[in-house]
Design an enzyme around this catalytic site. Structure first.
Site, PDB file in Angstrom:
ATOM      1  N   TYR A 111       0.823  -1.217   0.000  1.00  0.00           N
ATOM      2  CA  TYR A 111       0.000   0.000   0.000  1.00  0.00           C
ATOM      3  C   TYR A 111       0.855   1.264   0.000  1.00  0.00           C
ATOM      4  O   TYR A 111       1.849   1.324   0.724  1.00  0.00           O
ATOM      5  CB  TYR A 111      -0.935   0.025   1.221  1.00  0.00           C
ATOM      6  CG  TYR A 111      -1.769   1.286   1.229  1.00  0.00           C
ATOM      7  CD1 TYR A 111      -2.868   1.385   0.390  1.00  0.00           C
ATOM      8  CD2 TYR A 111      -1.420   2.388   2.003  1.00  0.00           C
ATOM      9  CE1 TYR A 111      -3.607   2.557   0.332  1.00  0.00           C
ATOM     10  CE2 TYR A 111      -2.157   3.555   1.952  1.00  0.00           C
ATOM     11  CZ  TYR A 111      -3.244   3.631   1.121  1.00  0.00           C
ATOM     12  OH  TYR A 111      -3.966   4.790   1.054  1.00  0.00           O
ATOM     13  N   TRP A 113       1.223   5.614  -1.829  1.00  0.00           N
ATOM     14  CA  TRP A 113       0.950   6.575  -2.904  1.00  0.00           C
ATOM     15  C   TRP A 113       2.017   6.618  -3.974  1.00  0.00           C
ATOM     16  O   TRP A 113       1.769   7.125  -5.079  1.00  0.00           O
ATOM     17  CB  TRP A 113       0.759   7.969  -2.307  1.00  0.00           C
ATOM     18  CG  TRP A 113      -0.648   8.269  -1.994  1.00  0.00           C
ATOM     19  CD1 TRP A 113      -1.469   7.586  -1.136  1.00  0.00           C
ATOM     20  CD2 TRP A 113      -1.433   9.335  -2.530  1.00  0.00           C
ATOM     21  NE1 TRP A 113      -2.699   8.171  -1.102  1.00  0.00           N
ATOM     22  CE2 TRP A 113      -2.711   9.254  -1.939  1.00  0.00           C
ATOM     23  CE3 TRP A 113      -1.174  10.369  -3.433  1.00  0.00           C
ATOM     24  CZ2 TRP A 113      -3.737  10.161  -2.245  1.00  0.00           C
ATOM     25  CZ3 TRP A 113      -2.188  11.266  -3.733  1.00  0.00           C
ATOM     26  CH2 TRP A 113      -3.460  11.154  -3.139  1.00  0.00           C
TER      27      TRP A 113
HETATM   28  N1  LIG Z   1      -1.894   8.927  12.098  1.00  0.00           N
HETATM   29  C1  LIG Z   1      -2.308   8.944  10.833  1.00  0.00           C
HETATM   30  N2  LIG Z   1      -1.767   8.097   9.943  1.00  0.00           N
HETATM   31  C2  LIG Z   1      -2.168   8.130   8.653  1.00  0.00           C
HETATM   32  C3  LIG Z   1      -3.164   9.042   8.232  1.00  0.00           C
HETATM   33  C4  LIG Z   1      -3.752   9.903   9.201  1.00  0.00           C
HETATM   34  O1  LIG Z   1      -4.665  10.702   8.909  1.00  0.00           O
HETATM   35  N3  LIG Z   1      -3.282   9.845  10.483  1.00  0.00           N
HETATM   36  N4  LIG Z   1      -3.552   9.073   6.923  1.00  0.00           N
HETATM   37  C5  LIG Z   1      -3.413   7.842   6.166  1.00  0.00           C
HETATM   38  C6  LIG Z   1      -3.618   8.044   4.737  1.00  0.00           C
HETATM   39  S1  LIG Z   1      -5.090   8.784   4.286  1.00  0.00           S
HETATM   40  C7  LIG Z   1      -2.749   7.598   3.792  1.00  0.00           C
HETATM   41  S2  LIG Z   1      -3.224   7.650   2.141  1.00  0.00           S
HETATM   42  C8  LIG Z   1      -1.446   7.004   4.156  1.00  0.00           C
HETATM   43  C9  LIG Z   1      -0.305   7.376   3.193  1.00  0.00           C
HETATM   44  O2  LIG Z   1       0.727   6.462   3.336  1.00  0.00           O
HETATM   45  P1  LIG Z   1       1.785   6.216   2.169  1.00  0.00           P
HETATM   46  O3  LIG Z   1       1.140   6.312   0.856  1.00  0.00           O
HETATM   47  O4  LIG Z   1       2.522   4.969   2.498  1.00  0.00           O
HETATM   48  O5  LIG Z   1       2.746   7.480   2.378  1.00  0.00           O
HETATM   49  P2  LIG Z   1       3.814   8.138   1.440  1.00  0.00           P
HETATM   50  O6  LIG Z   1       4.670   8.985   2.313  1.00  0.00           O
HETATM   51  O7  LIG Z   1       3.157   8.798   0.286  1.00  0.00           O
HETATM   52  O8  LIG Z   1       4.699   6.896   0.974  1.00  0.00           O
HETATM   53  C10 LIG Z   1       5.050   6.651  -0.314  1.00  0.00           C
HETATM   54  C11 LIG Z   1       6.474   6.108  -0.343  1.00  0.00           C
HETATM   55  O9  LIG Z   1       6.770   5.738  -1.683  1.00  0.00           O
HETATM   56  C12 LIG Z   1       8.085   6.169  -2.018  1.00  0.00           C
HETATM   57  N5  LIG Z   1       8.118   6.349  -3.475  1.00  0.00           N
HETATM   58  C13 LIG Z   1       7.804   7.432  -4.219  1.00  0.00           C
HETATM   59  N6  LIG Z   1       7.914   7.164  -5.516  1.00  0.00           N
HETATM   60  C14 LIG Z   1       8.323   5.885  -5.618  1.00  0.00           C
HETATM   61  C15 LIG Z   1       8.600   5.023  -6.714  1.00  0.00           C
HETATM   62  O10 LIG Z   1       8.502   5.379  -7.876  1.00  0.00           O
HETATM   63  N7  LIG Z   1       8.967   3.741  -6.415  1.00  0.00           N
HETATM   64  C16 LIG Z   1       9.083   3.298  -5.140  1.00  0.00           C
HETATM   65  N8  LIG Z   1       9.444   2.019  -4.941  1.00  0.00           N
HETATM   66  N9  LIG Z   1       8.843   4.095  -4.090  1.00  0.00           N
HETATM   67  C17 LIG Z   1       8.458   5.362  -4.330  1.00  0.00           C
HETATM   68  C18 LIG Z   1       8.286   7.423  -1.229  1.00  0.00           C
HETATM   69  O11 LIG Z   1       9.675   7.653  -1.051  1.00  0.00           O
HETATM   70  C19 LIG Z   1       7.522   7.113   0.073  1.00  0.00           C
HETATM   71  O12 LIG Z   1       8.374   6.559   1.039  1.00  0.00           O
HETATM   72  O13 LIG Z   1      -1.093   7.395   5.490  1.00  0.00           O
HETATM   73  C20 LIG Z   1      -2.119   7.064   6.414  1.00  0.00           C
HETATM   74  N10 LIG Z   1      -1.615   7.272   7.764  1.00  0.00           N
HETATM   75  N1  LIG Z   2      -0.948  18.676   1.591  1.00  0.00           N
HETATM   76  C1  LIG Z   2      -1.433  17.430   1.619  1.00  0.00           C
HETATM   77  N2  LIG Z   2      -2.681  17.183   1.154  1.00  0.00           N
HETATM   78  C2  LIG Z   2      -3.172  15.928   1.207  1.00  0.00           C
HETATM   79  C3  LIG Z   2      -2.415  14.837   1.696  1.00  0.00           C
HETATM   80  C4  LIG Z   2      -1.105  15.143   2.194  1.00  0.00           C
HETATM   81  O1  LIG Z   2      -0.390  14.243   2.676  1.00  0.00           O
HETATM   82  N3  LIG Z   2      -0.665  16.433   2.146  1.00  0.00           N
HETATM   83  N4  LIG Z   2      -2.944  13.576   1.704  1.00  0.00           N
HETATM   84  C5  LIG Z   2      -4.088  13.294   0.841  1.00  0.00           C
HETATM   85  C6  LIG Z   2      -4.779  12.062   1.263  1.00  0.00           C
HETATM   86  S1  LIG Z   2      -4.041  10.565   0.892  1.00  0.00           S
HETATM   87  C7  LIG Z   2      -5.981  12.066   1.865  1.00  0.00           C
HETATM   88  S2  LIG Z   2      -6.757  10.594   2.225  1.00  0.00           S
HETATM   89  C8  LIG Z   2      -6.654  13.313   2.180  1.00  0.00           C
HETATM   90  C9  LIG Z   2      -7.245  13.287   3.581  1.00  0.00           C
HETATM   91  O2  LIG Z   2      -8.220  14.233   3.685  1.00  0.00           O
HETATM   92  P1  LIG Z   2      -9.071  14.323   5.035  1.00  0.00           P
HETATM   93  O3  LIG Z   2      -9.375  12.953   5.488  1.00  0.00           O
HETATM   94  O4  LIG Z   2     -10.156  15.266   4.791  1.00  0.00           O
HETATM   95  O5  LIG Z   2      -7.947  14.965   5.950  1.00  0.00           O
HETATM   96  P2  LIG Z   2      -7.499  14.863   7.449  1.00  0.00           P
HETATM   97  O6  LIG Z   2      -6.418  15.901   7.514  1.00  0.00           O
HETATM   98  O7  LIG Z   2      -7.196  13.504   7.905  1.00  0.00           O
HETATM   99  O8  LIG Z   2      -8.782  15.310   8.251  1.00  0.00           O
HETATM  100  C10 LIG Z   2      -9.457  16.508   7.974  1.00  0.00           C
HETATM  101  C11 LIG Z   2      -9.813  17.183   9.264  1.00  0.00           C
HETATM  102  O9  LIG Z   2     -10.744  16.399   9.989  1.00  0.00           O
HETATM  103  C12 LIG Z   2     -10.706  16.857  11.321  1.00  0.00           C
HETATM  104  N5  LIG Z   2     -11.118  15.763  12.189  1.00  0.00           N
HETATM  105  C13 LIG Z   2     -10.404  14.681  12.557  1.00  0.00           C
HETATM  106  N6  LIG Z   2     -11.140  13.896  13.376  1.00  0.00           N
HETATM  107  C14 LIG Z   2     -12.343  14.500  13.511  1.00  0.00           C
HETATM  108  C15 LIG Z   2     -13.540  14.191  14.195  1.00  0.00           C
HETATM  109  O10 LIG Z   2     -13.667  13.171  14.875  1.00  0.00           O
HETATM  110  N7  LIG Z   2     -14.584  15.072  14.043  1.00  0.00           N
HETATM  111  C16 LIG Z   2     -14.500  16.191  13.301  1.00  0.00           C
HETATM  112  N8  LIG Z   2     -15.595  16.948  13.184  1.00  0.00           N
HETATM  113  N9  LIG Z   2     -13.378  16.518  12.668  1.00  0.00           N
HETATM  114  C17 LIG Z   2     -12.321  15.688  12.752  1.00  0.00           C
HETATM  115  C18 LIG Z   2      -9.294  17.305  11.594  1.00  0.00           C
HETATM  116  O11 LIG Z   2      -9.321  18.578  12.221  1.00  0.00           O
HETATM  117  C19 LIG Z   2      -8.665  17.353  10.221  1.00  0.00           C
HETATM  118  O12 LIG Z   2      -8.024  18.570   9.962  1.00  0.00           O
HETATM  119  O13 LIG Z   2      -5.786  14.428   2.071  1.00  0.00           O
HETATM  120  C20 LIG Z   2      -5.082  14.437   0.836  1.00  0.00           C
HETATM  121  N10 LIG Z   2      -4.436  15.713   0.750  1.00  0.00           N
HETATM  122 MO   LIG Z   3      -5.152   8.890   1.985  1.00  0.00          MO
END
Ligand SMILES: Nc1nc2c(c(=O)[nH]1)N[C@H]1C(S)=C(S)[C@@H](COP(=O)(O)OP(=O)(O)OC[C@H]3O[C@@H](n4cnc5c(=O)[nH]c(N)nc54)[C@H](O)[C@@H]3O)O[C@H]1N2
Ligand SMILES: Nc1nc2c(c(=O)[nH]1)N[C@H]1C(S)=C(S)[C@@H](COP(=O)(O)OP(=O)(O)OC[C@H]3O[C@@H](n4cnc5c(=O)[nH]c(N)nc54)[C@H](O)[C@@H]3O)O[C@H]1N2
Ligand SMILES: [Mo]
Length: 768
Positions: A111, A113
């Site tokens: 898993y 991005w």
């Molecule tokens: N506490 C907490 N944890 C969260 C979240 C949260 O809200 N709170 N959000 C979650 C969410 S929504 C998501 S989507 C995940 C994201 O989790 P990930 O998608 O695992 O996070 P990234 O940092 O985007 O990791 C991508 C990795 O791929 C590597 N990479 C980039 N390009 C390439 C390539 O071409 N080849 C290879 N082999 N590697 C490459 C980068 O160096 C990086 O280490 O995190 C989740 N974790």
């Molecule tokens: N710059 C940047 N943008 C991103 C990403 C990134 O890594 N960097 N990641 C992307 C990815 S993979 C995803 S999935 C999206 C995630 O997009 P979201 O899921 O919308 O983002 P989060 O930042 O996890 O949460 C949004 C807000 O929800 C609020 N929140 C958390 N828990 C609760 C709750 O229990 N109740 C209420 N009412 N509010 C709550 C927090 O204040 C938080 O700021 O963002 C995407 N956009």
């Molecule tokens: Mo995500």
């Protein structure tokens, strides 16, 4: 100066224009056609040439020496080896594991991005390769909106399709009176969209709403979850209490006769069960505004007034994806749909509900006009999978049982793990537990750009070329542009393009042709482009040939559906456009889910108190920790770039603390604090601000995990929230991550500050 050129590159956060000098990227800026380019670009140059770049293949010393348990993974030193040696070792391991345990023992869910680009997508490449070797165990779902993916098909329909049909923002500007945002609509998150975003439209679209007089309510612990331009009314809620607030609103609608009974009758099933639950007929607890006020911290009068306003005009209910990334995260979505159904505006322009606005740059703003070409992944002969967030459970309980979607299932016995394009030591919860789980496989392979904590937990580490070091084209999954991505610079060190790595491995395993299909990278790019081009032709759009496209500028395409209104067709004719649910209607009560007889997800939306708080009656860990997406990077990517580093405090990730909570602990802005609970601890840099509500702290995700194994609970020195989050699932229905539901305590950190090592090379040693 010999070679000074500006060149295009594409990333999940937008089109970049790079300045290249002597085979080196020195800067990346946004494209002129983007009205609000992302500053994340400013990280690229620094990270590409950062100290943490993996330069040569490397093998964990104890594993190479044949005593793999001598030093635990994550603490061992590495031995650099030649590509031939690394690939020979992998080919031997694949052969051994397949022969001894079968392909079901290979877990390559992988898993993450990864990077933008249609061809060099890391997961697709790995999966295609492993499919030619007999297959692998995959993972299902994502960390973003997994509870939505698992719940929605039961009650309204497939989530991904629905979110692509979200009502457009200009429609909201024109028709809505009020937008009620649970979890806000964080502009910082709309910098990003999966596969790319050519134009950042969200701030302009929100500004248009504000100008048109649409009112916004921001129901979130963080004030800045609503853009300033909206001048939103801020109702800070206790995290995890949104379901209760929605129930208080719904109870008011019932009490004051404000429900659209005709809509409920014609378009939904199960309202009677929801009504009985709201009125307290089933559990002697009416879910009235006072009850909701106690649980949420929002005044009861305010709740009643909001319910009346919602019924008094055209109202859009928005639920951020973050709100379902919590304990029992299915409930706030289901209750939002119930609330919207009671208001009877689903399918009307500017009314109804949306789960997922703000989750990326494109939702509600744009869609692709046709499907892009893809690299075919082939067929996986192994059918086994795990729900994506069950990685630690799987590794710690081989052959253990679990429930999912009403089924009793068994974990595979993963002997080999391969990760390409993701960073579980960023994305997964409870990293101390993940560290233990990562000790169990026989072999772990990681393809990476950088020495992330995940790479440091591997046995064999393969250095890969970055997006700017290979030729590709970019096209966001929900975007309407095609971006040439010519190779801009030579890969660093001995890093290689992943396609070439798998081709060499397949040759060693005797089936190169099956993997490559006899094609070079250029051949594949041509093929995928031609597929894209012929679909364009069918859509009435003419695209240039591959070579002309690659040498040219971004190609912007039309918007297929600028006026779209979510579920308008269903509203117009509920029989002809029946929903793909068992009843064909919106299921406010689901016989299917009720039939699963789960303790944590009933047949209708219900209130469940968040677990960390409920399990801590003495309030030892009184602060709710939110850990949303960082403004300054994409997850953990480019954390060592200039823009990301510029926001750190004493080198640590910033944590937002309310002035009252800070004062009670003698903390001021700029202090380094230690955050802790029973699961782990980390250091972070205090930012004292009334942007965050009292009783809550906010620590951005993505600081590279930097454990000090000699400190208590292997304290992370850098500020990774996932040392504190729990590894419990939202529910047995969807088994989703619930990262936003963690309780913690913090204090000023008085000891000498330990250096951060995560952005450096790991320690190396010699074989033998
Ligand atoms: N506490 C907490 N944890 C969260 C979240 C949260 O809200 N709170 N959000 C979650 C969410 S929504 C998501 S989507 C995940 C994201 O989790 P990930 O998608 O695992 O996070 P990234 O940092 O985007 O990791 C991508 C990795 O791929 C590597 N990479 C980039 N390009 C390439 C390539 O071409 N080849 C290879 N082999 N590697 C490459 C980068 O160096 C990086 O280490 O995190 C989740 N974790
Ligand atoms: N710059 C940047 N943008 C991103 C990403 C990134 O890594 N960097 N990641 C992307 C990815 S993979 C995803 S999935 C999206 C995630 O997009 P979201 O899921 O919308 O983002 P989060 O930042 O996890 O949460 C949004 C807000 O929800 C609020 N929140 C958390 N828990 C609760 C709750 O229990 N109740 C209420 N009412 N509010 C709550 C927090 O204040 C938080 O700021 O963002 C995407 N956009
Ligand atoms: Mo995500």
């Amino acid at each position: 100066m010999s070679d000074h050129k500006k060149k295009l590159t594409a990333s999940h956060w937008g089109i970049g224009v790079a300045t290249v000098v002597d085979d080196r990227i020195i800067a990346v800026e946004g494209h002129e056609s983007d009205p609000a380019a992302s500053e994340i670009n400013a990280n690229i140059a620094g990270s590409l040439y950062g100290k943490a770049r993996i330069l040569r293949p490397a093998v964990r010393k104890s594993w190479l020496d044949g005593s793999p348990a001598a030093v635990p993974r994550g603490r061992d030193v590495f031995v650099e080896v030649s590509w031939d040696r690394a690939l020979d070792l992998i080919a031997q391991e694949i052969t051994r594991v397949r022969k001894t345990h079968g392909n079901k023992a290979i877990f390559a869910g992988s898993y993450g991005w990864s990077s933008a680009g249609r061809f060099h997508h890391a997961q697709s490449q790995l999966k295609r390769f492993l499919n030619t070797q007999g297959g692998f165990v995959r993972s299902e779902g994502n960390y973003s909106y997994n509870a939505a993916l698992g719940l929605m098909p039961h009650i309204v329909g497939p989530y991904r399709q629905h979110v692509a049909q979200a009502t457009r923002w200009p429609v909201i500007a024109k028709h809505s009176d009020l937008v009620v945002m649970f979890g806000g609509m964080a502009l910082r998150n709309t910098q990003v969209s999966d596969g790319g975003v050519s134009k950042h439209r969200m701030s302009d679209n929100l500004e248009a709403c504000a100008k048109a007089g649409v009112d916004f309510v921001n129901i979130s612990p963080l004030r800045s979850d609503a853009a300033d331009v909206l001048a939103a009314r801020w109702l800070p809620v206790q995290p995890g209490s949104d379901t209760a607030l929605m129930m208080g609103l719904a109870h008011t609608l019932l009490q004051e006769d404000l429900c659209d009974l005709a809509f409920l009758q014609n378009y939904t099933v199960g309202f009677e069960q929801v009504r009985a639950y709201l009125m307290g007929e089933t559990d002697d607890q009416p879910k009235d505004a006072e009850w909701a006020s106690n649980l949420t911290g929002v005044d009861a009068t305010e709740i009643r007034a909001l319910a009346r306003r919602m019924a008094g005009g055209r109202t859009m209910i928005s639920v951020a994806a973050g709100v379902q990334r919590t304990d029992f995260g299915e409930q706030p979505m289901w209750m939002a749909i119930a609330l919207a159904a009671m208001l009877g505006q689903i399918g009307l322009p500017g009314g109804g509900y949306t789960v997922g606005y703000g989750v990326n740059a494109n939702i509600g703003n744009i869609e692709r006009p046709f499907r892009w070409g893809t690299l075919p992944q082939g067929v996986n002969p192994v059918s086994e999978f795990i729900p994506v967030a069950m990685i630690s459970e799987m590794l710690l309980n081989p052959a253990g049982s679990y429930q999912y979607q009403g089924q009793d299932r068994t974990f595979p016995d993963a002997r080999m793990v391969w990760w390409a394009g993701g960073n579980p030591f960023h994305h997964h919860q409870d990293l101390n537990r993940l560290h233990d789980a990562f000790q169990t496989p026989e072999t772990i392979i990681v393809n990476e750009l950088n020495w992330t904590a995940t790479a440091r937990h591997a046995d064999i580490v393969l250095p890969v070329a970055a997006a700017q070091e290979r030729t590709d084209f970019g096209a966001g999954k929900s975007d309407n542009a095609l971006v040439p991505m010519p190779r801009l610079v030579t890969p660093q060190g001995e890093a290689r393009v992943e396609y070439d790595i798998y081709a060499d491995l397949a040759a060693r395993l005797g089936n190169e042709e099956e993997f490559t299909d006899g094609k070079s990278i250029d051949g594949w790019l041509n093929d995928i482009w031609e597929t894209t081009r012929s679909r364009a032709t069918k859509a009435g759009i003419t695209l240039p040939d591959w070579q002309s496209f690659l040498a040219g500028d971004v190609v912007h395409l039309p918007d297929p559906s600028p006026e779209q209104v979510f579920l308008a067709d269903y509203r117009s004719d509920p029989k002809k456009f029946a929903l793909p649910t068992p009843s064909g209607k919106i299921e406010l009560f689901s016989e299917a889910i009720a039939g699963f007889d789960l303790t944590d997800c009933k047949g209708h939306p219900a209130w469940f108190p968040p677990r960390d708080r409920a399990n801590d009656p003495n309030g030892e860990f009184p602060l709710a920790m939110l850990s949303g997406q960082p403004k300054t990077r994409l997850h953990s990517q480019l954390d060592n770039g200039a823009y990301s580093l510029s926001h750190k405090i004493a080198g640590r990730e910033p944590v937002l603390i309310h002035p009252d909570d800070a004062a009670a602990r003698g903390i001021k802005s700029g202090d380094v604090v230690e955050m802790f609970n029973a699961r782990g601890r980390c250091l972070a840099g205090a930012k004292v601000t009334d942007e965050i509500s009292t009783g809550c702290v906010f620590l951005w995700t993505g600081a590279w995990y930097d454990p000090d194994f000699d400190a208590p609970q292997a304290r992370d020195r850098h500020g990774n929230p996932n040392v504190l989050t729990h590894d419990l699932r939202t529910s047995l229905l969807t088994q989703s991550p619930a990262a936003h539901s963690a309780m913690i305590e913090l204090r000023a950190f008085e000891d000498p500050l330990p250096p951060i090592e995560a952005h450096e090379q790991p320690p190396f040693g010699e074989e033998g």
